[in-house]
Design an enzyme around this catalytic site. Structure first.
Site, short mmCIF file in Angstrom:
data_model
loop_
_atom_site.label_atom_id
_atom_site.label_comp_id
_atom_site.label_asym_id
_atom_site.label_seq_id
_atom_site.Cartn_x
_atom_site.Cartn_y
_atom_site.Cartn_z
N GLU A 117 -8.91 10.61 -7.87
CA GLU A 117 -9.93 10.95 -6.88
C GLU A 117 -10.66 9.73 -6.35
O GLU A 117 -11.41 9.83 -5.38
CB GLU A 117 -10.94 11.90 -7.51
CG GLU A 117 -10.34 13.27 -7.76
CD GLU A 117 -11.02 13.99 -8.88
OE1 GLU A 117 -12.13 13.59 -9.27
OE2 GLU A 117 -10.42 14.94 -9.38
N SER A 164 2.33 5.85 -6.75
CA SER A 164 1.49 5.14 -5.77
C SER A 164 2.13 3.77 -5.57
O SER A 164 3.35 3.64 -5.72
CB SER A 164 0.07 5.00 -6.32
OG SER A 164 -0.78 4.43 -5.36
N GLY A 165 1.30 2.76 -5.27
CA GLY A 165 1.81 1.39 -5.20
C GLY A 165 1.58 0.70 -6.54
O GLY A 165 1.35 1.36 -7.57
N ASP A 166 1.59 -0.63 -6.50
CA ASP A 166 1.40 -1.38 -7.75
C ASP A 166 -0.02 -1.25 -8.28
O ASP A 166 -0.25 -1.39 -9.48
CB ASP A 166 1.74 -2.85 -7.51
CG ASP A 166 3.21 -3.04 -7.15
OD1 ASP A 166 4.06 -2.55 -7.91
OD2 ASP A 166 3.51 -3.65 -6.11
P1 ADP Z 1 -0.87 0.69 -2.14
O1 ADP Z 1 0.39 -0.03 -2.50
O2 ADP Z 1 -0.66 1.64 -1.03
O3 ADP Z 1 -1.98 -0.29 -1.93
P2 ADP Z 1 -1.96 1.19 -4.72
O4 ADP Z 1 -1.38 1.98 -5.83
O5 ADP Z 1 -1.90 -0.27 -4.82
O6 ADP Z 1 -1.27 1.62 -3.37
O7 ADP Z 1 -3.45 1.68 -4.56
C1 ADP Z 1 -4.35 1.05 -3.69
C2 ADP Z 1 -5.73 1.15 -4.27
O8 ADP Z 1 -6.18 2.48 -4.30
C3 ADP Z 1 -5.82 0.65 -5.70
O9 ADP Z 1 -6.89 -0.25 -5.78
C4 ADP Z 1 -6.15 1.90 -6.49
O10 ADP Z 1 -6.96 1.58 -7.58
C5 ADP Z 1 -6.91 2.71 -5.50
N1 ADP Z 1 -6.97 4.16 -5.73
C6 ADP Z 1 -6.31 4.90 -6.64
N2 ADP Z 1 -6.58 6.22 -6.47
C7 ADP Z 1 -7.45 6.30 -5.42
C8 ADP Z 1 -8.12 7.39 -4.75
N3 ADP Z 1 -7.90 8.64 -5.13
N4 ADP Z 1 -8.89 7.08 -3.71
C9 ADP Z 1 -9.08 5.82 -3.30
N5 ADP Z 1 -8.49 4.74 -3.90
C10 ADP Z 1 -7.69 4.97 -4.94
MG MG Z 2 -1.54 -2.33 -3.73
#
Ligand code: ADP
Ligand code: MG
Length: 659
Positions: free
Chosen positions: A225, A249-251
């Site tokens: 969330e 998700s991503g890394d």
């Molecule tokens: P991406 O590769 O798209 O950047 P990430 O897994 O790296 O995906 O996530 C991007 C950021 O979003 C990270 O800093 C993570 O901690 C944060 N995050 C995780 N869950 C949520 C959420 N529900 N809402 C907003 N940010 C989030």
């Molecule tokens: Mg990222």
């Protein structure tokens, strides 16, 4: 809700005789060193040749009646040969590599007069354009007069195939029965709905959950969330309830999970929890490395996700090196991926605003970054990989031996080849938002509601085309312990941190990189600001970028350290000095798609492998990232902790596996 029903204890272990490769991985559910030690004491049977026939038999077809097939199961593939009406001159789909199979099940006809039993496999072959499409193949076991006998045969095939997929030993003598299968692995899936282009949940629902169900794995799913939700969650998790934690998700989300595990009082045990990554973000570097390790061609988007999901369904893990990074304020975090300064971190953070483009944001960011190329003055010091630690502590000083025995649970009466719809659970997880939790089928204590008409479209695939539709074989025992909701310790509530209007997390430095007194000691590093011990190498100058990378990939399609391994115990340092032309820098990044940049003979490009490093920016402003997350700007230092974590990789691939 009443007390949780306990699952049967982890069964004993067996050695894997089927893997065709020599690079052994641990299969599902084995985290205990004592199991490993016991296995090491046992004689290791020689791996079977990849083409050794394990089962051979004749089957009818479904839904079209008439054609008959000879099936042969080997450790690497299911060979399908048409016998009637006549053998095909050029058989289509005659070889199904196990690397393209997610799972299988047995079925029976709705018609009680049909004494046949059915054996169905779920495959993800690549189509003409190279992308994967789901396809099911159903075969009819009808050689015997009674349904019971035919069912036994179908179960024999389903059990053998499931054993091979999960890296379990098949008995060389004795019956192959569903009792051979251990209980299904229990996965905790953490999904960041804002990952990548905001498609993570949709991709998870459409691709990941159906495949995990096909594989007979048990799961609970939680949507995060807010930033750091996953980090808090794993800190309060009862780890014995799970076989692995998977981030969708991503890394960035995996970064949260690993750091959360290392912040626990029981960090030493907790960090051994196998973690997996299913790429739905914009930065999917680790998934790119997993994809390559699994023997697949480079892939992006849904194809990369399907490849990684196929590997995940197989189980199999390797030790994962983790880099302990100490920042100027004394705070410490753990990195599985990269520490970046200069061009790479600038592009990463500045391209956040193009998040809607998915991974293409880095391409656009690179073009824009080239237009406004900066150099940064700084000092880079490192302890070369060839140097011994100056004050070695045996437990942490050297990389772990590469050879890992392959372990697999011993027979337990809990096969999981049956297949039924996914359910949405009004979860009994003590989590703030029940809507954000989901659990796999079968949990008696969870009220079940159908999720959007069911998971892997049972009727359509199993019975839609036939006049006597099939249903999951009701006599296959259902997994007794699956799935179950975990008892999660309360997690801090607080107002959910909403993403900014663009759906982006804040690009401010990560304020929550807390001072951690937990995790292994950095015995190679003197305090920041004090002199380095003998044996370190220091260079100072103007840099376009400095990159410290642990695995091979910097992005799903960027191979920064082609020879890097998950557990080589090394941090790979790459730098580009000032004076490089924009064209030459662009050439470097283009070559990095194939990992050939190091052979371009670019005079400004440097590379070395190290065990520890210190980075001191001498330019007052700049961006530093750890695993793509921005951290405070200033001097930092880092030490590699070989094989500290455990990564679910699936079985390693072999050349030519993914033609
Ligand atoms: P991406 O590769 O798209 O950047 P990430 O897994 O790296 O995906 O996530 C991007 C950021 O979003 C990270 O800093 C993570 O901690 C944060 N995050 C995780 N869950 C949520 C959420 N529900 N809402 C907003 N940010 C989030
Ligand atoms: Mg990222």
């Amino acid at each position: 809700m009443g007390p949780q029903a306990r699952l049967s204890p982890l069964p004993g272990e067996r050695l894997d005789a089927q893997r065709p490769d020599q690079e052994l991985t641990r299969s599902w559910g084995h985290r205990s060193e004592s199991a490993l030690d016991r296995a090491k004491a046992m004689a290791l049977p020689l791996p079977l040749a990849a083409s050794t026939p394990l089962l051979h038999g004749e089957f009818g077809s479904y839904p079209v009646r008439g054609p008959r097939f000879a099936l042969t199961l080997t450790p690497q593939a299911l060979h399908i040969q048409r016998l009637r009406p006549k053998p095909e001159a050029r058989p289509r789909g005659g070889l199904v590599p196990l690397s393209e199979v997610s799972g299988c099940c047995t079925l029976r006809s709705h018609s009680s007069s049909d004494s046949a039993a059915y054996f169905c496999i779920y495959t993800y072959p690549r189509g003409r354009r190279g992308s994967r499409r789901r396809a099911t193949r159903t075969f009819c076991a009808d050689g015997a007069a009674t349904y019971e006998e035919n069912r036994t045969e179908a179960q024999r095939w389903a059990t053998a195939l499931t054993c091979l997929l999960r890296g379990q030993l098949l008995p060389t003598d004795g019956e192959i029965t569903p009792e051979l299968l251990p209980r299904p692995p229990r996965l905790l899936l953490l999904v960041n709905p804002f990952g990548g282009r905001g498609l993570a949940w949709q991709w998870c629902k459409n691709h990941v959950l159906p495949m995990i169900s096909e594989a007979g794995l048990s799961f609970n799913l939680i949507q995060t969330e807010r930033h750091n939700h996953a980090r808090e969650l794993v800190q309060g998790l009862s780890l014995s309830e799970w076989d692995s934690i998977i981030t969708v998700s991503g890394d960035g989300l995996l970064y949260e999970v690993l750091n959360g595990l290392l912040e626990r009082p029981d960090w030493e045990e907790a960090v051994k929890m196998p973690v997996g990554i299913l790429p739905c973000g914009s930065g999917n570097a680790l998934a790119g490395a997993v994809n390559q390790h699994g023997g697949f061609e480079p892939a992006l988007g849904v194809d990369l996700l399907l490849n990684c999901s196929l590997l995940l369904c197989r189980g199999g893990s390797r030790p994962l090196d983790l880099l302990s990074v100490t920042l100027a304020s004394g705070s410490r975090c753990f990195s599985f991926l990269s520490v970046a300064w200069g061009f790479v971190s600038d592009v990463d953070i500045q391209s956040e605003r193009f998040r809607a483009l998915g991974s293409a944001r880095f391409t656009l960011g690179t073009v824009l970054g080239l237009a406004t190329l900066h150099t940064y003055r700084g000092r880079l010091s490192y302890l070369p990989a060839t140097m011994e630690a100056s004050s070695p502590t045996p437990a942490h000083g050297l990389p772990r031996a590469k050879s890992e025995l392959t372990l697999a649970p011993a027979p337990a009466p809990a096969p999981a080849v049956a297949h039924s719809p996914l359910h949405r659970s009004v979860s009994d997880l003590p989590l703030p938002l029940p809507q954000s939790a989901l659990t796999s089928p079968g949990s008696p204590e969870l009220p079940n509601l159908l999720l959007n008409g069911g998971g892997p479209e049972l009727a359509g695939d199993w019975g839609g085309a036939g006049d006597t539709p099939l249903s999951p074989d009701p006599l296959l025992p259902s997994p007794p312990g699956s799935p179950k909701a975990a008892i999660l310790s309360p997690i801090s509530k607080g107002a959910p941190e909403m993403p900014s209007s663009s759906g982006l997390p804040s690009s401010k430095p990560n304020a929550t990189v807390a001072v951690s007194t937990r995790g292994p000691a950095d015995h190679l590093l003197p305090p920041l600001g004090t002199a380095l011990p003998p044996g370190w190498v220091t260079m100072e100058g103007d840099f376009v970028l400095i990159l410290a990378i642990s695995p091979s990939h910097l992005g799903a399609d960027l191979v920064a350290a082609p020879h890097a391994r998950f557990d080589d115990g090394l941090v790979h340092l790459c730098w580009v000095r000032g004076g490089i032309s924009r064209a030459a820098l662009l050439r470097l990044f283009l070559a990095m798609e194939h990992g050939s940049h190091l052979s371009l003979d670019c005079p400004q490009l440097g590379y070395t492998a190290a065990r520890a490093f210190r980075l001191e920016p001498l330019t007052s402003r700049g961006v530093l990232t750890v695993d793509g997350e921005q951290v405070e700007y200033g001097p930092l230092q880092a030490q590699m902790h070989p094989g500290l974590g455990t990564l679910l990789t699936g079985p390693p691939g072999w050349p030519g596996q993914d033609p």
